[in-house]
Design a protein around this motif. Structure first.
Motif, PDB file in Angstrom:
ATOM      1  N   PRO A 380       0.825  -1.215   0.000  1.00  0.00           N
ATOM      2  CA  PRO A 380       0.000   0.000   0.000  1.00  0.00           C
ATOM      3  C   PRO A 380       0.854   1.257   0.000  1.00  0.00           C
ATOM      4  O   PRO A 380       1.994   1.268   0.475  1.00  0.00           O
ATOM      5  CB  PRO A 380      -0.811  -0.114   1.299  1.00  0.00           C
ATOM      6  N   ASP A 381       0.295   2.341  -0.528  1.00  0.00           N
ATOM      7  CA  ASP A 381       1.024   3.612  -0.626  1.00  0.00           C
ATOM      8  C   ASP A 381       0.848   4.489   0.605  1.00  0.00           C
ATOM      9  O   ASP A 381       1.519   5.513   0.728  1.00  0.00           O
ATOM     10  CB  ASP A 381       0.541   4.395  -1.856  1.00  0.00           C
ATOM     11  N   ASP A 382      -0.032   4.105   1.506  1.00  0.00           N
ATOM     12  CA  ASP A 382      -0.330   4.919   2.688  1.00  0.00           C
ATOM     13  C   ASP A 382       0.363   4.302   3.905  1.00  0.00           C
ATOM     14  O   ASP A 382       0.113   3.148   4.245  1.00  0.00           O
ATOM     15  CB  ASP A 382      -1.844   4.954   2.895  1.00  0.00           C
ATOM     16  N   PRO A 383       1.262   5.067   4.564  1.00  0.00           N
ATOM     17  CA  PRO A 383       1.985   4.481   5.717  1.00  0.00           C
ATOM     18  C   PRO A 383       1.057   4.094   6.866  1.00  0.00           C
ATOM     19  O   PRO A 383       1.256   3.059   7.511  1.00  0.00           O
ATOM     20  CB  PRO A 383       2.955   5.588   6.127  1.00  0.00           C
ATOM     21  N   GLU A 384       0.050   4.918   7.147  1.00  0.00           N
ATOM     22  CA  GLU A 384      -0.861   4.593   8.253  1.00  0.00           C
ATOM     23  C   GLU A 384      -1.667   3.334   7.939  1.00  0.00           C
ATOM     24  O   GLU A 384      -1.850   2.474   8.818  1.00  0.00           O
ATOM     25  CB  GLU A 384      -1.791   5.777   8.513  1.00  0.00           C
ATOM     26  N   LEU A 385      -2.160   3.231   6.693  1.00  0.00           N
ATOM     27  CA  LEU A 385      -2.912   2.035   6.305  1.00  0.00           C
ATOM     28  C   LEU A 385      -2.006   0.809   6.352  1.00  0.00           C
ATOM     29  O   LEU A 385      -2.427  -0.270   6.802  1.00  0.00           O
ATOM     30  CB  LEU A 385      -3.496   2.220   4.909  1.00  0.00           C
ATOM     31  N   THR A 386      -0.776   0.958   5.914  1.00  0.00           N
ATOM     32  CA  THR A 386       0.156  -0.159   5.940  1.00  0.00           C
ATOM     33  C   THR A 386       0.373  -0.657   7.368  1.00  0.00           C
ATOM     34  O   THR A 386       0.341  -1.868   7.639  1.00  0.00           O
ATOM     35  CB  THR A 386       1.512   0.265   5.330  1.00  0.00           C
ATOM     36  N   LEU A 387       0.592   0.285   8.301  1.00  0.00           N
ATOM     37  CA  LEU A 387       0.814  -0.099   9.687  1.00  0.00           C
ATOM     38  C   LEU A 387      -0.440  -0.746  10.291  1.00  0.00           C
ATOM     39  O   LEU A 387      -0.340  -1.757  10.992  1.00  0.00           O
ATOM     40  CB  LEU A 387       1.213   1.128  10.504  1.00  0.00           C
ATOM     41  N   PHE A 399       1.973 -13.792  10.221  1.00  0.00           N
ATOM     42  CA  PHE A 399       3.251 -13.094  10.424  1.00  0.00           C
ATOM     43  C   PHE A 399       3.952 -12.755   9.111  1.00  0.00           C
ATOM     44  O   PHE A 399       4.445 -11.636   8.941  1.00  0.00           O
ATOM     45  CB  PHE A 399       4.156 -13.939  11.322  1.00  0.00           C
ATOM     46  N   LYS A 400       3.995 -13.694   8.187  1.00  0.00           N
ATOM     47  CA  LYS A 400       4.715 -13.431   6.925  1.00  0.00           C
ATOM     48  C   LYS A 400       4.050 -12.340   6.097  1.00  0.00           C
ATOM     49  O   LYS A 400       4.750 -11.457   5.569  1.00  0.00           O
ATOM     50  CB  LYS A 400       4.845 -14.728   6.135  1.00  0.00           C
ATOM     51  N   PRO A 401       2.711 -12.330   5.936  1.00  0.00           N
ATOM     52  CA  PRO A 401       2.101 -11.193   5.226  1.00  0.00           C
ATOM     53  C   PRO A 401       2.366  -9.865   5.922  1.00  0.00           C
ATOM     54  O   PRO A 401       2.557  -8.837   5.253  1.00  0.00           O
ATOM     55  CB  PRO A 401       0.609 -11.539   5.231  1.00  0.00           C
ATOM     56  N   ALA A 402       2.400  -9.875   7.261  1.00  0.00           N
ATOM     57  CA  ALA A 402       2.686  -8.635   7.987  1.00  0.00           C
ATOM     58  C   ALA A 402       4.109  -8.161   7.693  1.00  0.00           C
ATOM     59  O   ALA A 402       4.348  -6.956   7.477  1.00  0.00           O
ATOM     60  CB  ALA A 402       2.501  -8.851   9.483  1.00  0.00           C
ATOM     61  N   LEU A 403       5.068  -9.088   7.664  1.00  0.00           N
ATOM     62  CA  LEU A 403       6.455  -8.713   7.368  1.00  0.00           C
ATOM     63  C   LEU A 403       6.602  -8.192   5.946  1.00  0.00           C
ATOM     64  O   LEU A 403       7.372  -7.254   5.697  1.00  0.00           O
ATOM     65  CB  LEU A 403       7.361  -9.924   7.582  1.00  0.00           C
ATOM     66  N   LYS A 404       5.849  -8.782   5.010  1.00  0.00           N
ATOM     67  CA  LYS A 404       5.906  -8.304   3.624  1.00  0.00           C
ATOM     68  C   LYS A 404       5.433  -6.859   3.519  1.00  0.00           C
ATOM     69  O   LYS A 404       6.009  -6.048   2.806  1.00  0.00           O
ATOM     70  CB  LYS A 404       5.039  -9.183   2.728  1.00  0.00           C
ATOM     71  N   LEU A 405       4.352  -6.549   4.236  1.00  0.00           N
ATOM     72  CA  LEU A 405       3.832  -5.182   4.178  1.00  0.00           C
ATOM     73  C   LEU A 405       4.832  -4.174   4.735  1.00  0.00           C
ATOM     74  O   LEU A 405       4.953  -3.051   4.238  1.00  0.00           O
ATOM     75  CB  LEU A 405       2.526  -5.081   4.973  1.00  0.00           C
ATOM     76  N   LEU A 406       5.554  -4.554   5.798  1.00  0.00           N
ATOM     77  CA  LEU A 406       6.442  -3.615   6.482  1.00  0.00           C
ATOM     78  C   LEU A 406       7.855  -3.592   5.916  1.00  0.00           C
ATOM     79  O   LEU A 406       8.686  -2.775   6.369  1.00  0.00           O
ATOM     80  CB  LEU A 406       6.496  -3.978   7.971  1.00  0.00           C
ATOM     81  N   GLN A 407       8.126  -4.428   4.959  1.00  0.00           N
ATOM     82  CA  GLN A 407       9.484  -4.500   4.391  1.00  0.00           C
ATOM     83  C   GLN A 407       9.886  -3.147   3.781  1.00  0.00           C
ATOM     84  O   GLN A 407       9.111  -2.520   3.068  1.00  0.00           O
ATOM     85  CB  GLN A 407       9.535  -5.589   3.319  1.00  0.00           C
ATOM     86  N   ASP A 408      11.106  -2.698   4.101  1.00  0.00           N
ATOM     87  CA  ASP A 408      11.667  -1.431   3.595  1.00  0.00           C
ATOM     88  C   ASP A 408      10.763  -0.237   3.908  1.00  0.00           C
ATOM     89  O   ASP A 408      10.643   0.707   3.117  1.00  0.00           O
ATOM     90  CB  ASP A 408      11.901  -1.503   2.081  1.00  0.00           C
ATOM     91  N   PHE A 409      10.143  -0.276   5.071  1.00  0.00           N
ATOM     92  CA  PHE A 409       9.212   0.797   5.441  1.00  0.00           C
ATOM     93  C   PHE A 409       9.943   2.142   5.493  1.00  0.00           C
ATOM     94  O   PHE A 409       9.404   3.162   5.057  1.00  0.00           O
ATOM     95  CB  PHE A 409       8.572   0.471   6.793  1.00  0.00           C
ATOM     96  N   HIS A 410      11.187   2.163   6.022  1.00  0.00           N
ATOM     97  CA  HIS A 410      11.914   3.424   6.159  1.00  0.00           C
ATOM     98  C   HIS A 410      12.324   4.001   4.816  1.00  0.00           C
ATOM     99  O   HIS A 410      12.533   5.221   4.685  1.00  0.00           O
ATOM    100  CB  HIS A 410      13.148   3.231   7.048  1.00  0.00           C
ATOM    101  N   LYS A 411      12.457   3.151   3.786  1.00  0.00           N
ATOM    102  CA  LYS A 411      12.785   3.632   2.452  1.00  0.00           C
ATOM    103  C   LYS A 411      11.539   4.137   1.726  1.00  0.00           C
ATOM    104  O   LYS A 411      11.598   5.135   1.005  1.00  0.00           O
ATOM    105  CB  LYS A 411      13.436   2.521   1.638  1.00  0.00           C
ATOM    106  N   ARG A 412      10.422   3.447   1.927  1.00  0.00           N
ATOM    107  CA  ARG A 412       9.184   3.831   1.233  1.00  0.00           C
ATOM    108  C   ARG A 412       8.567   5.080   1.844  1.00  0.00           C
ATOM    109  O   ARG A 412       7.978   5.905   1.155  1.00  0.00           O
ATOM    110  CB  ARG A 412       8.173   2.675   1.292  1.00  0.00           C
TER     111      ARG A 412
END
Length: 483
Positions: A380-387, A399-412
């Motif tokens: 997702p393009d929205d940080p709040e929605l992603t979190l 757990f794995k889908p959650a990790l996929k969503l948060l991957q490279d969060f600081h870069k995105r």
């Protein structure tokens, strides 16, 4: 005759469209006006015929207990008490005679009102005022005229054909008497109540159940007579008169309520329609819920296979109410069933937000996997929605889908206020879910280094200590101590 709803087999129909030859139940017609017996067909928009509640009415032989309880409601008990006790308190002069006669008329008026009230769908007794106010006292005079005409008919039969014909005519008159009482209560016409054709039609339309009712009425009459005889044989005359009057009035109300219910049960065969009036709240017909009409239209179109129509209806509704969770849920279910992945991707921001609000992590994981199949590496393009989505997935054990969503969060999302919580959730998924303590420690160290000014920074040391000890990452314990 019972008709089932076209869209809900097993549900009794209440409306029939003569143009489409379709039957509809109350679930299909939530916007119908039952009091005015008005509804428009969802297919052709023509006025439909109201069938009433006869199709869902319980057979009268299954309501024997309700018939016996009927006179013991507050209003009928007051009527019985007034009409039974007041004459005993008045001395035997002309005033007492007049009062007693008026009370007898009031009681008889109330019993005939019970028939009509029940036939119109009211399973609760009419109010006390019905017995003593307004018009309707003429019904007693009309009933006396009916009895006189029936007696004259029996006498004429005896004069013309002798005792045998008189007995035959008497048996027919007694058999037709309940039907005559019902006709008189509904039409207030002596001619209709003694017309053999009217009575024969009524009995034939009810069928064999009329004779079953007749048997119950005979049993009620015998029971009433036996109870009154018992009262006179075992109690003082004054008390016996009170008990006899009470018992006679009580059994009469039971009998008349049963006659009214028979009319209600066979209303379609008898040519009228009524519904359970006591169940609808005042003003309900003015406050119809349009969303229920919309839901009914969706249900019918789905059962007819009009999936494109349902999809367009839902999309139009979402244009007016973009955040309507009910419509989003319906659209998601429809698109998933049709495997329409492009439309799922198109609506994914609102669908994900809806699933996050409802904490439905399992369905969310399925939606993300579907979108991933047509958009590899989707996030997702929205940080709040992603979190929010990641937290819901983590709480549901995804757990794995959650990790996929948060991957490279600081870069995105560089500089996002959600970053500390995002990587804390990632650390919890790694440690608590997958047992990867070293990776969890790395993310916690990253938060400690990069987010020094964030309120969460003060708690990171506790999480790091828990990770070193390979304990579940739950953070500091709550404390209520006040310094």
């Amino acid at each position: 005759m019972r008709h089932d709803c076209h869209y809900h087999p097993g549900e009794p129909a209440k409306w029939h469209c003569g143009e489409c030859q379709m039957h509809y139940c109350s679930r299909c017609m939530p916007d119908a006006n039952h009091r005015r017996q008005h509804a428009l067909c969802p297919q052709c928009n023509r006025v439909m015929r109201y069938l009433g509640a006869a199709t869902e009415a319980v057979p009268f032989w299954n309501r024997i207990g309700a018939f016996f309880r009927y006179p013991f409601h507050t209003d009928p008990m007051l009527v019985i008490a007034i009409c039974t006790l007041v004459p005993l308190l008045i001395t035997g002069n002309i005033v007492g005679l007049i009062v007693s006669l008026v009370l007898v008329l009031a009681l008889l008026k109330y019993t005939y009102a019970v028939i009509r009230h029940t036939a119109e769908g009211h399973m609760k007794p009419p109010p006390l005022a019905v017995a003593f106010t307004g018009s309707g006292f003429d019904i007693v005079i009309l009933q006396l005229l009916v009895f006189i005409l029936m007696g004259a008919l029996v006498g004429a039969a005896g004069m013309l054909g002798g005792p045998v014909l008189m007995l035959v005519m008497l048996a027919l008159v007694v058999l037709a008497l309940p039907a005559s009482v019902m006709v008189l209560a509904m039409e207030h016409s002596v001619a209709a109540a003694v017309n053999p054709l009217n009575l024969a039609v009524l009995i034939s339309r009810i069928g064999s159940r009329y004779f079953l009712l007749y048997g119950y009425l005979i049993l009620l009459s015998v029971a009433s007579g036996a109870a009154q005889e018992f009262a006179f044989n075992h109690f003082a005359p004054h008390l016996a008169n009170i008990l006899a009057g009470f018992l006679n009035s009580t059994f009469t109300l039971m009998l008349f309520h049963m006659l009214g219910y028979l009319l209600f049960q066979y209303q379609e065969e008898l040519g009228f329609a009524s519904d359970h009036q006591d169940q609808e709240k005042p003003g309900e017909s003015q406050g119809r819920d349009r969303t229920r009409r919309f839901d009914a239209d969706i249900d019918m179109n789905l059962k007819d296979g009009n999936y494109d129509r349902v999809e367009s209806m839902l999309k139009e509704s979402l244009k007016r109410e973009p955040a309507n969770a009910c419509r989003l849920q319906q659209l998601h279910s429809l698109l998933t069933a049709r495997d329409d992945r492009q439309e799922l991707y198109r609506y994914h921001p609102r669908l994900l937000a809806m699933l996050a609000d409802s904490n439905d992590g399992d369905t969310m994981a399925g939606l993300l996997a579907t979108i991933e199949s047509i958009q590899p590496g989707f996030k997702p393009d929205d940080p709040e929605l992603t979190l929010r989505c990641a937290k819901v997935l983590y709480n549901r054990g995804q757990f794995k889908p959650a990790l996929k969503l948060l991957q490279d969060f600081h870069k995105r999302f560089p500089g996002s206020e959600c970053l500390p919580h995002a990587y804390l959730t990632m650390a919890q998924a790694l440690a608590n879910g997958l047992g990867q303590w070293e990776k969890a420690t790395a993310f916690l160290s990253f938060v400690k280094k990069r987010c020094a000014n964030h309120p969460l920074h003060e708690q990171i040391d506790v999480y790091l200590q828990q990770a070193r000890n390979r304990e579940p990452l739950k953070g500091p314990r709550a404390s209520f101590n006040v310094e």
